[in-house]
Design an enzyme around this catalytic site. Structure first.
Site, PDB file in Angstrom:
ATOM      1  N   CYS A 144       0.861  -1.173   0.000  1.00  0.00           N
ATOM      2  CA  CYS A 144       0.000   0.000   0.000  1.00  0.00           C
ATOM      3  C   CYS A 144       0.905   1.233   0.000  1.00  0.00           C
ATOM      4  O   CYS A 144       2.124   1.113   0.054  1.00  0.00           O
ATOM      5  CB  CYS A 144      -0.897  -0.026   1.235  1.00  0.00           C
ATOM      6  SG  CYS A 144      -2.379   0.985   1.088  1.00  0.00           S
ATOM      7  N   ARG A 185      -4.842  -0.620   5.083  1.00  0.00           N
ATOM      8  CA  ARG A 185      -5.321  -1.707   4.231  1.00  0.00           C
ATOM      9  C   ARG A 185      -4.338  -2.863   4.123  1.00  0.00           C
ATOM     10  O   ARG A 185      -4.719  -4.030   4.254  1.00  0.00           O
ATOM     11  CB  ARG A 185      -5.651  -1.185   2.832  1.00  0.00           C
ATOM     12  CG  ARG A 185      -6.859  -0.289   2.819  1.00  0.00           C
ATOM     13  CD  ARG A 185      -7.026   0.403   1.492  1.00  0.00           C
ATOM     14  NE  ARG A 185      -6.077   1.515   1.428  1.00  0.00           N
ATOM     15  CZ  ARG A 185      -6.008   2.371   0.425  1.00  0.00           C
ATOM     16  NH1 ARG A 185      -6.815   2.236  -0.619  1.00  0.00           N
ATOM     17  NH2 ARG A 185      -5.157   3.370   0.446  1.00  0.00           N
TER      18      ARG A 185
END
Length: 143
Positions: free
Chosen positions: A10, A16
């Site tokens: 990411c 995430r």
């Protein structure tokens, strides 16, 4: 059987990718060695840690790290979980199978929330989407 090395990449390795690593370890710890990293290291997102703990996966001991810290790990699969990481994936990572599976950015979505609970709901939604991906689709992507 040798575990496959899977990296979730990411931009900042704060939310995430950390959730994806947690779910991969939770569901596939016997077959996958999961890692997460970022193009930058923004530190761990406390809301991501909270909603993962609510779901029974503790990522509080994880740390935000740069992709370059994994340069010596022979990766089998790199999954970018945000568009920026997909567009700016470090060249040394592309020796592995590279797949993009994008998820919404909870911190960005939470900025529009009217309350803290509504903000956490954005994290929960993305957490659940990542959980479903890790549980039901991740294994099929392994080389």
């Amino acid at each position: 059987m040798t575990k496959k090395n899977v990296l979730f990449l990411c931009t900042g390795n704060s939310c995430r990718s950390q959730m994806a690593e947690g779910w991969a370890r939770h569901f596939h710890g016997d077959t996958i060695e999961a890692y997460s990293a970022g193009i930058e290291a923004h530190g761990m997102n406390p809301n991501a840690m909270q909603v993962m703990k609510e779901a029974g996966v503790d990522i509080s001991a994880y740390s935000s790290k740069l992709a370059s810290s994994l340069a010596d790990v022979p990766l089998d699969l790199v999954i970018t979980v945000c568009g920026h990481a997909d567009e700016n994936c470090p060249a040394f990572l592309t020796k592995a199978k590279l797949v993009h599976v994008g998820f919404d950015d909870p911190p960005k979505l939470a900025k529009e929330a009217a309350s803290e609970e509504e903000a956490l709901d954005q994290y929960r939604r993305v957490r659940d989407e990542i959980r479903d991906f890790a549980k039901n689709k991740l294994a099929a992507l392994l080389p």
